[in-house]
Design a protein around this motif. Structure first.
Motif, mmCIF file in Angstrom:
data_model
loop_
_atom_site.group_PDB
_atom_site.id
_atom_site.type_symbol
_atom_site.label_atom_id
_atom_site.label_comp_id
_atom_site.label_asym_id
_atom_site.label_seq_id
_atom_site.Cartn_x
_atom_site.Cartn_y
_atom_site.Cartn_z
ATOM 1 N N ASP A 86 0.859 -1.183 0.000
ATOM 2 C CA ASP A 86 0.000 0.000 0.000
ATOM 3 C C ASP A 86 0.897 1.235 0.000
ATOM 4 N N ASP A 87 0.331 2.376 -0.345
ATOM 5 C CA ASP A 87 1.136 3.598 -0.479
ATOM 6 C C ASP A 87 1.946 3.934 0.774
ATOM 7 N N PRO A 88 1.342 3.927 1.988
ATOM 8 C CA PRO A 88 2.148 4.305 3.154
ATOM 9 C C PRO A 88 3.353 3.384 3.378
ATOM 10 N N LEU A 89 3.172 2.094 3.159
ATOM 11 C CA LEU A 89 4.267 1.148 3.316
ATOM 12 C C LEU A 89 5.362 1.425 2.287
ATOM 13 N N LEU A 90 4.967 1.619 1.043
ATOM 14 C CA LEU A 90 5.954 1.873 -0.005
ATOM 15 C C LEU A 90 6.685 3.194 0.241
ATOM 16 N N GLU A 91 5.957 4.200 0.701
ATOM 17 C CA GLU A 91 6.586 5.491 0.981
ATOM 18 C C GLU A 91 7.592 5.371 2.123
ATOM 19 N N ARG A 92 7.235 4.635 3.192
ATOM 20 C CA ARG A 92 8.171 4.454 4.301
ATOM 21 C C ARG A 92 9.404 3.666 3.858
ATOM 22 N N ALA A 93 9.192 2.634 3.026
ATOM 23 C CA ALA A 93 10.320 1.846 2.535
ATOM 24 C C ALA A 93 11.275 2.717 1.716
ATOM 25 N N GLU A 201 -9.293 12.869 3.073
ATOM 26 C CA GLU A 201 -8.372 12.768 4.212
ATOM 27 C C GLU A 201 -7.816 11.358 4.363
ATOM 28 N N ARG A 202 -8.594 10.349 3.970
ATOM 29 C CA ARG A 202 -8.236 8.956 4.260
ATOM 30 C C ARG A 202 -7.931 8.156 2.998
ATOM 31 N N GLY A 203 -7.126 8.728 2.141
ATOM 32 C CA GLY A 203 -6.592 7.973 1.021
ATOM 33 C C GLY A 203 -7.375 8.030 -0.268
ATOM 34 N N GLY A 204 -8.508 8.725 -0.299
ATOM 35 C CA GLY A 204 -9.288 8.827 -1.520
ATOM 36 C C GLY A 204 -8.790 9.943 -2.420
ATOM 37 N N LEU A 266 -12.090 3.687 10.352
ATOM 38 C CA LEU A 266 -12.309 2.859 9.162
ATOM 39 C C LEU A 266 -13.765 2.847 8.695
ATOM 40 N N ILE A 267 -14.649 3.437 9.488
ATOM 41 C CA ILE A 267 -16.070 3.378 9.116
ATOM 42 C C ILE A 267 -16.272 3.924 7.705
ATOM 43 N N PHE A 268 -15.691 5.090 7.445
ATOM 44 C CA PHE A 268 -15.734 5.659 6.100
ATOM 45 C C PHE A 268 -14.361 6.209 5.767
ATOM 46 N N PRO A 269 -13.865 5.888 4.580
ATOM 47 C CA PRO A 269 -14.561 5.153 3.517
ATOM 48 C C PRO A 269 -14.379 3.638 3.549
ATOM 49 N N HIS A 270 -13.439 3.142 4.353
ATOM 50 C CA HIS A 270 -13.005 1.759 4.154
ATOM 51 C C HIS A 270 -14.127 0.744 4.322
ATOM 52 N N HIS A 271 -14.847 0.797 5.430
ATOM 53 C CA HIS A 271 -15.853 -0.231 5.650
ATOM 54 C C HIS A 271 -17.089 -0.031 4.791
ATOM 55 N N ASP A 272 -17.475 1.218 4.561
ATOM 56 C CA ASP A 272 -18.591 1.455 3.636
ATOM 57 C C ASP A 272 -18.269 0.894 2.245
ATOM 58 N N MET A 273 -17.072 1.184 1.760
ATOM 59 C CA MET A 273 -16.693 0.737 0.417
ATOM 60 C C MET A 273 -16.475 -0.769 0.360
ATOM 61 N N SER A 274 -15.851 -1.339 1.395
ATOM 62 C CA SER A 274 -15.653 -2.790 1.424
ATOM 63 C C SER A 274 -16.987 -3.521 1.386
ATOM 64 N N ALA A 275 -17.951 -3.008 2.137
ATOM 65 C CA ALA A 275 -19.281 -3.617 2.125
ATOM 66 C C ALA A 275 -19.918 -3.509 0.738
ATOM 67 N N GLY A 276 -19.702 -2.369 0.071
ATOM 68 C CA GLY A 276 -20.239 -2.206 -1.282
ATOM 69 C C GLY A 276 -19.611 -3.164 -2.275
ATOM 70 N N HIS A 277 -18.296 -3.305 -2.230
ATOM 71 C CA HIS A 277 -17.630 -4.244 -3.122
ATOM 72 C C HIS A 277 -18.143 -5.658 -2.885
ATOM 73 N N ALA A 278 -18.242 -6.038 -1.607
ATOM 74 C CA ALA A 278 -18.669 -7.401 -1.290
ATOM 75 C C ALA A 278 -20.099 -7.661 -1.739
ATOM 76 N N ALA A 279 -20.981 -6.694 -1.545
ATOM 77 C CA ALA A 279 -22.369 -6.859 -1.976
ATOM 78 C C ALA A 279 -22.452 -6.970 -3.496
ATOM 79 N N ALA A 280 -21.626 -6.186 -4.195
ATOM 80 C CA ALA A 280 -21.627 -6.250 -5.659
ATOM 81 C C ALA A 280 -21.071 -7.573 -6.156
ATOM 82 N N LEU A 281 -20.111 -8.144 -5.439
ATOM 83 C CA LEU A 281 -19.518 -9.415 -5.852
ATOM 84 C C LEU A 281 -20.402 -10.606 -5.517
ATOM 85 N N SER A 282 -21.107 -10.550 -4.388
ATOM 86 C CA SER A 282 -21.820 -11.734 -3.893
ATOM 87 C C SER A 282 -23.329 -11.646 -3.980
#
Length: 421
Positions: A86-93, A201-204, A266-282
């Motif tokens: 992920d970006d933060p890991l690569l940037e720190r490396a 603010e959170r990576g978007g 993580l509530i937004f955007p991560h969990h909102d978006m993860s739930a959306g991806h999962a619902a679209a996939l399943s």
């Protein structure tokens, strides 16, 4: 990916009721009663600077949930990811001149060591993103084929194998809302302006040109010079943040699992978006209950890697602090509360640990109190939205009076609070 050694969780006569938790989506306290096995997914670390007290508070909260389920007689299936690209890991490396894989592995090992020292029950499935790249790429292809993904031209991406231009792939929120059993914000309950602010603010990237909606999240990042990349039908690249958790959760736990957990950031955007991806996939909701922990501050600011105001578990341990005292210091705060860490809390926890150890020795010779009644009150506190401050107060009160069976309470403290006296 291997996890860490599982602590021994003693059995205690009797049993708890199914725990009740605050559900972020509804804003209500709901019963987290599994239909079969209790299935839990908690978002893991991005391994570039682990493990601070805020991390530990989150994983301890869901350790407490597991212990409540186990005490209620349920089996638990727990999955957790590691965002090891992920970006933060690569940037720190890049900033430290360390290979990104080596940095990730060193921090994952430190995290394992900290979690084992704290007596945290490990996940059954501990999955690094780099272990499931093929599955993530296939999920992106599935969303593309369903008309739920689209390309955005990318001027700095490396060309494809035949020299053709490549593009980043984005999730089409509005189309997904029409096709999947999901609506943006149904978990976070945020207004559009707040979503936009948090997304930035959170990576978007709400201002990215070419997107259909400012909130559409990245599914697949086309390869850039100097970045790791993997082949896929969409072109060489690497996963976006949210799709990784969707794929790992669905792969290990299936749909409609019992609880999705993580920090409130993580509530937004991560969990909102993860739930959306999962619902679209399943075609199904991701989880029944969405549970989130509060934020831990230090020196007046939220504890975070970006600010550098971290209190590391490993540093406390190196200073000689008993991990049981660290655990008690964290349990003194309700998991949903925002609170501030101070150095004085370690001393308070050490004194509490010493009082408990001194109190629960031999059975009382006369007029003893009922240890079984204390265990019942301890169970009631934890099944009531994991009320650990109340649970500690129950044990504190019991330490003031002789008990008929202190060994029973000692087992219960170990089983339910994870503190071996």
């Amino acid at each position: 990916m291997r996890a860490w050694k599982r602590p021994v969780v003693p059995s205690v006569p009797g049993h708890s009721d199914a725990p009740r938790l605050h559900d972020t989506a509804t804003g209500k306290i709901v019963e987290a009663r599994p239909t079969d096995i209790a299935r839990l997914y908690v978002c893991g670390i991005t391994p570039y600077d682990a493990t601070h007290i805020g991390h530990a508070a989150t994983y301890l909260a869901f350790d407490t949930l597991q212990r409540a389920w186990l005490d209620a007689g349920y089996r638990v299936h727990y999955a957790q990811n590691i965002t090891d690209v992920d970006d933060p890991l690569l940037e720190r490396a890049t900033a430290t001149g360390v290979n990104w894989r080596e940095l990730a592995e060193s921090q994952v090992e430190l995290f394992r060591t900290d979690m084992e020292a704290l007596g945290i029950i490990p996940p059954d499935d501990y999955v690094a993103v780099t272990e499931v790249i093929d599955e993530i790429a296939a999920a992106v292809d599935q969303l593309w084929d369903a008309g739920l993904a689209y390309p955005v031209d990318t001027s700095d991406a490396l060309p494809g194998a035949s020299g053709e231009p490549t593009a980043d792939i984005y999730f089409d929120i509005r189309q997904a809302e029409r096709q999947a059993p999901w609506k943006l914000g149904e978990e976070s309950n945020l207004d559009p302006a707040t979503m936009l602010a948090l997304f930035a603010e959170r990576g978007g990237d709400p201002d990215r040109a070419g997107k259909r909606d400012p909130l559409d999240p990245l599914l697949w990042r086309a390869a850039r010079a100097g970045e790791p990349a993997w082949p896929s039908k969409a072109g060489a690249g690497r996963p976006g943040w949210h799709i990784e958790c969707s794929v790992i959760a669905l792969k290990e736990l299936g749909t409609d699992f019992t609880v999705q957990g993580g920090g409130s950031d993580l509530i937004f955007p991560h969990h909102d978006m993860s739930a959306g991806h999962a619902a679209a996939l399943s075609g199904h909701p991701l989880a029944g209950v969405y549970s989130h922990t509060g934020m831990v501050a230090y020196q007046g600011e939220k504890m975070s890697k970006s600010l550098g105001n971290l209190v590391l578990v490993s540093s406390l341990r190196r200073a000689g602090v008993d991990p049981r005292a660290i655990r008690l210091a964290l349990l003194a705060h309700h998991y949903r509360a925002d609170w501030e860490w101070t150095d004085a809390q370690v001393g308070d926890a050490e004194r509490r640990l010493a009082r408990w150890q001194a109190a629960f020795g031999a059975p009382a010779a006369s007029a003893p109190g009922s240890a079984a009644a204390v265990v019942a009150r301890l169970r009631a506190a934890l099944t009531d939205d994991l009320d650990t401050p109340r649970a500690l107060a129950v044990v504190d009160a019991a330490a003031e009076h002789p008990l008929d069976d202190p060994a029973l309470l000692v087992r219960a403290i170990d089983a339910l609070l994870g503190v071996a006296l």
